[in-house]
Design a protein around this motif. Structure first.
Motif, short mmCIF file in Angstrom:
data_model
loop_
_atom_site.label_atom_id
_atom_site.label_comp_id
_atom_site.label_asym_id
_atom_site.label_seq_id
_atom_site.Cartn_x
_atom_site.Cartn_y
_atom_site.Cartn_z
N ALA A 255 -32.36 -71.58 115.16
CA ALA A 255 -31.09 -71.66 114.43
C ALA A 255 -30.19 -72.70 115.07
N ALA A 256 -30.26 -72.84 116.40
CA ALA A 256 -29.44 -73.83 117.09
C ALA A 256 -29.79 -75.25 116.63
N ALA A 257 -31.07 -75.53 116.45
CA ALA A 257 -31.50 -76.86 115.99
C ALA A 257 -31.02 -77.11 114.57
N VAL A 258 -31.10 -76.10 113.73
CA VAL A 258 -30.64 -76.24 112.34
C VAL A 258 -29.12 -76.42 112.31
N ALA A 259 -28.41 -75.65 113.13
CA ALA A 259 -26.95 -75.76 113.18
C ALA A 259 -26.52 -77.15 113.61
N GLU A 260 -27.20 -77.69 114.60
CA GLU A 260 -26.86 -79.03 115.07
C GLU A 260 -27.07 -80.06 113.97
N LYS A 261 -28.18 -79.94 113.26
CA LYS A 261 -28.49 -80.89 112.18
C LYS A 261 -27.47 -80.77 111.03
N LEU A 262 -27.06 -79.52 110.73
CA LEU A 262 -26.09 -79.30 109.66
C LEU A 262 -24.65 -79.56 110.10
N ALA A 263 -24.43 -79.64 111.41
CA ALA A 263 -23.09 -79.80 111.98
C ALA A 263 -22.21 -78.60 111.62
N VAL A 264 -22.77 -77.41 111.80
CA VAL A 264 -22.05 -76.16 111.56
C VAL A 264 -22.27 -75.25 112.77
N PRO A 265 -21.44 -74.20 112.91
CA PRO A 265 -21.68 -73.24 113.99
C PRO A 265 -23.05 -72.56 113.84
N ARG A 266 -23.62 -72.15 114.96
CA ARG A 266 -24.94 -71.51 114.92
C ARG A 266 -24.94 -70.26 114.05
N SER A 267 -23.84 -69.51 114.05
CA SER A 267 -23.77 -68.29 113.24
C SER A 267 -23.92 -68.59 111.75
N VAL A 268 -23.40 -69.73 111.31
CA VAL A 268 -23.53 -70.13 109.90
C VAL A 268 -24.99 -70.45 109.59
N ALA A 269 -25.61 -71.21 110.48
CA ALA A 269 -27.03 -71.55 110.29
C ALA A 269 -27.89 -70.29 110.31
#
Length: 95
Positions: free
Chosen positions: A39-53
């Motif tokens: 989820a951290a990798a997805v959050a970074e790519k989306l530029a959103v908080p990890r909780s959102v991802a």
């Protein structure tokens, strides 16, 4: 599954997970193709908080579009190609 349509953000996640090697950096533990991405990798790519991802990934996993795997303390997500193909066939038949 149809009650919660795949929005743009979740659709991008599904598209990126089609080729995780291209879209995500290498993992410390696990393989991006076999195990999935965090989820951290997805959050970074989306530029959103990890909780959102995590919320989007959990929803996609709950409806069967993603498979999960625990490695150490992290959950890794990858596409469930069999389920996605079955859903596509249902829509092609005019479900």
């Amino acid at each position: 599954m149809l009650k919660r349509p795949v929005n743009g953000r979740r659709m991008r996640i599904l598209e990126w997970l089609t080729d995780p090697v291209t879209h995500f950096p290498p993992l410390r533990h696990g393989d991006r193709v076999e195990d999935g991405v965090t989820a951290a990798a997805v959050a970074e790519k989306l530029a959103v908080p990890r909780s959102v991802a995590e919320a989007g990934l959990r929803l996609l996993a709950a409806v069967g579009l993603l498979r999960t795997r625990r490695i150490r303390l992290r959950t890794y997500y990858r596409r469930d190609e069999v389920c996605i193909a079955e859903i596509a066939r249902l829509f092609e038949k005019g479900w």
